[in-house]
Design a protein around this motif. Structure first.
Motif, PDB file in Angstrom:
ATOM      1  N   SER A  86     -13.756  30.135  49.202  1.00 41.15           N
ATOM      2  CA  SER A  86     -13.500  29.381  50.430  1.00 41.15           C
ATOM      3  C   SER A  86     -14.432  29.765  51.562  1.00 41.15           C
ATOM      4  O   SER A  86     -14.418  29.124  52.618  1.00 41.15           O
ATOM      5  CB  SER A  86     -12.039  29.584  50.870  1.00 41.15           C
ATOM      6  OG  SER A  86     -11.788  30.940  51.204  1.00 41.15           O
ATOM      7  N   ALA A 130     -10.632  31.139  65.690  1.00 40.10           N
ATOM      8  CA  ALA A 130     -10.041  30.771  64.408  1.00 40.10           C
ATOM      9  C   ALA A 130      -8.939  29.736  64.623  1.00 40.10           C
ATOM     10  O   ALA A 130      -8.125  29.863  65.533  1.00 40.10           O
ATOM     11  CB  ALA A 130      -9.467  32.004  63.718  1.00 40.10           C
ATOM     12  N   LEU A 154     -10.701  22.787  54.348  1.00 40.07           N
ATOM     13  CA  LEU A 154     -11.801  23.756  54.299  1.00 40.07           C
ATOM     14  C   LEU A 154     -13.129  23.096  54.649  1.00 40.07           C
ATOM     15  O   LEU A 154     -14.001  23.718  55.265  1.00 40.07           O
ATOM     16  CB  LEU A 154     -11.862  24.402  52.919  1.00 40.07           C
ATOM     17  CG  LEU A 154     -10.709  25.358  52.587  1.00 40.07           C
ATOM     18  CD1 LEU A 154     -10.713  25.721  51.111  1.00 40.07           C
ATOM     19  CD2 LEU A 154     -10.787  26.626  53.444  1.00 40.07           C
ATOM     20  N   ARG A 191     -11.411  32.404  53.962  1.00 42.83           N
ATOM     21  CA  ARG A 191     -10.826  31.347  54.784  1.00 42.83           C
ATOM     22  C   ARG A 191      -9.524  30.788  54.226  1.00 42.83           C
ATOM     23  O   ARG A 191      -8.683  30.300  54.991  1.00 42.83           O
ATOM     24  CB  ARG A 191     -11.840  30.227  55.000  1.00 42.83           C
ATOM     25  CG  ARG A 191     -13.016  30.634  55.895  1.00 42.83           C
ATOM     26  CD  ARG A 191     -14.055  29.539  55.954  1.00 42.83           C
ATOM     27  NE  ARG A 191     -13.457  28.284  56.411  1.00 42.83           N
ATOM     28  CZ  ARG A 191     -13.820  27.089  55.961  1.00 42.83           C
ATOM     29  NH1 ARG A 191     -14.745  26.981  55.013  1.00 42.83           N
ATOM     30  NH2 ARG A 191     -13.254  26.016  56.439  1.00 42.83           N
ATOM     31  N   THR A 220     -16.001  32.764  54.344  1.00 44.55           N
ATOM     32  CA  THR A 220     -15.378  33.759  55.214  1.00 44.55           C
ATOM     33  C   THR A 220     -15.466  33.350  56.674  1.00 44.55           C
ATOM     34  O   THR A 220     -16.271  32.494  57.055  1.00 44.55           O
ATOM     35  CB  THR A 220     -16.035  35.142  55.054  1.00 44.55           C
ATOM     36  OG1 THR A 220     -17.428  35.050  55.421  1.00 44.55           O
ATOM     37  CG2 THR A 220     -15.912  35.647  53.621  1.00 44.55           C
ATOM     38  N   PHE A 221     -14.607  33.979  57.480  1.00 49.97           N
ATOM     39  CA  PHE A 221     -14.646  33.791  58.934  1.00 49.97           C
ATOM     40  C   PHE A 221     -14.282  35.107  59.595  1.00 49.97           C
ATOM     41  O   PHE A 221     -13.323  35.767  59.174  1.00 49.97           O
ATOM     42  CB  PHE A 221     -13.654  32.713  59.377  1.00 49.97           C
ATOM     43  CG  PHE A 221     -13.689  32.474  60.871  1.00 49.97           C
ATOM     44  CD1 PHE A 221     -14.655  31.643  61.428  1.00 49.97           C
ATOM     45  CD2 PHE A 221     -12.785  33.099  61.716  1.00 49.97           C
ATOM     46  CE1 PHE A 221     -14.703  31.441  62.801  1.00 49.97           C
ATOM     47  CE2 PHE A 221     -12.823  32.904  63.090  1.00 49.97           C
ATOM     48  CZ  PHE A 221     -13.789  32.067  63.635  1.00 49.97           C
ATOM     49  N   LEU A 238      -8.734  28.023  58.864  1.00 51.66           N
ATOM     50  CA  LEU A 238      -8.199  29.023  57.947  1.00 51.66           C
ATOM     51  C   LEU A 238      -6.837  28.549  57.437  1.00 51.66           C
ATOM     52  O   LEU A 238      -5.797  28.945  57.968  1.00 51.66           O
ATOM     53  CB  LEU A 238      -8.052  30.383  58.636  1.00 51.66           C
ATOM     54  CG  LEU A 238      -9.255  30.940  59.397  1.00 51.66           C
ATOM     55  CD1 LEU A 238      -8.903  32.306  59.997  1.00 51.66           C
ATOM     56  CD2 LEU A 238     -10.463  31.050  58.505  1.00 51.66           C
TER      57      LEU A 238
END
Length: 289
Positions: free
Chosen positions: A12, A209, A248, A25, A14-15, A255
């Motif tokens: 997925s 986020a 996504l 995510r 990242t963040f 997220l």
């Protein structure tokens, strides 16, 4: 040894929440690990523990919960299943909603109450500092400066690492950011419910986020002959997986935290991270509502 094949959540992307909490995510929301009406113990506590442990095995390293889930049942199950926690696991919790029974939620944002709930969450989760503490709802009866001011004090005391909000407007978010650094927003958002589009766009611009609660809401979109039904057959995926794949794709700050109380459903949801929608598919799903 774990591989990308066995840890689909890693697909997925990242963040970095707050710039220093890098998570995959696709996370997991722990609200459904309680009894009916988000009240009391689950019907199958052992399965709840298996779900949490399996989530981590699948590469999930963001688990979202709240003191009001149970109340406290969800937090204590997380501790039972996963403590001592993996080094990269981020547990986000929330405070500010009280419970008087199943499906009953009432905002309370008095500073002394938020402090009490933070202390209880620290104990129930078995941690010395909560990575992400979110104000579950703004209490209209208490000045926002008082509510967030107490969370700032708790952060300065080392009991909270980052502060987030839930169910806010752009105006409320801007006001909050004048009081405290806000690193996340958790609003209702999914393929079928996009009233928070302006909040999401604000979060995108500011690198905040965006955690959509109730991320899977397929409803009529999954009806026979509907857009999710057709794409599901083309992909060999479920409508829920496509709804998560759409989220996504929608934004790099998104997220999703799909929740479930069953391991099989958890595994199905997590596989959504490996689905890549074409531009045509994404645009068709976006236009379907």
């Amino acid at each position: 040894m774990a591989t990308a094949l066995s840890r689909p959540a890693e697909a997925s992307g990242t963040f970095p929440i707050g710039g220093d909490l890098t998570v995959n995510r696709l996370g997991y929301g722990a609200m459904q690990l309680t009894g009916p009406g988000v009240w009391g113990d689950p019907q199958d506590p052992d399965e709840a523990v298996r779900v949490l442990r399996r989530a981590v095995e699948l590469g999930v390293n963001l688990i979202d919960t709240a003191d009001s889930y149970g109340p406290f049942v969800s937090e204590m199950l997380i501790k039972k299943a996963l403590h001592p926690y993996p080094e990269d696991l981020v547990i986000a919790t929330k405070g500010g909603l009280t419970r008087s029974g199943p499906d009953d939620w009432r905002p309370v944002g008095r500073p002394e109450y938020l402090r009490q709930q933070t202390e209880l969450s620290l104990r129930h989760l078995g941690v010395e500092r909560i990575d992400l503490y979110q104000l579950h709802r703004i209490d209209a009866k208490v000045p926002l400066a008082d509510q967030l001011g107490e969370l700032v004090k708790l952060r300065e005391e080392g009991k909270i690492r980052h502060i987030g909000l839930s169910e806010v407007t752009v105006a409320q978010l801007e006001e909050a950011r004048g009081i405290a650094e806000i690193v996340s927003v958790q609003n209702l958002y999914n393929l079928a419910h996009r009233d928070a589009e302006d909040v999401l766009e604000y979060c995108e611009r500011e690198g905040i986020a965006f955690i959509p609660w109730f991320p899977i809401a397929t409803g009529r979109l999954a009806r026979p002959g509907g857009p999710l039904d057709a794409f599901s057959r083309e992909h060999g995926a479920t409508p829920s997986q496509l709804a998560l794949a759409w989220l996504l794709r929608r934004s790099p700050v998104m997220l999703p935290i799909p929740g479930t109380s069953k391991v099989a459903h958890l595994e199905e949801n997590t596989e959504a991270a490996r689905i890549t929608l074409t531009d045509t598919e994404y645009e068709a799903l976006t236009a379907a509502v």
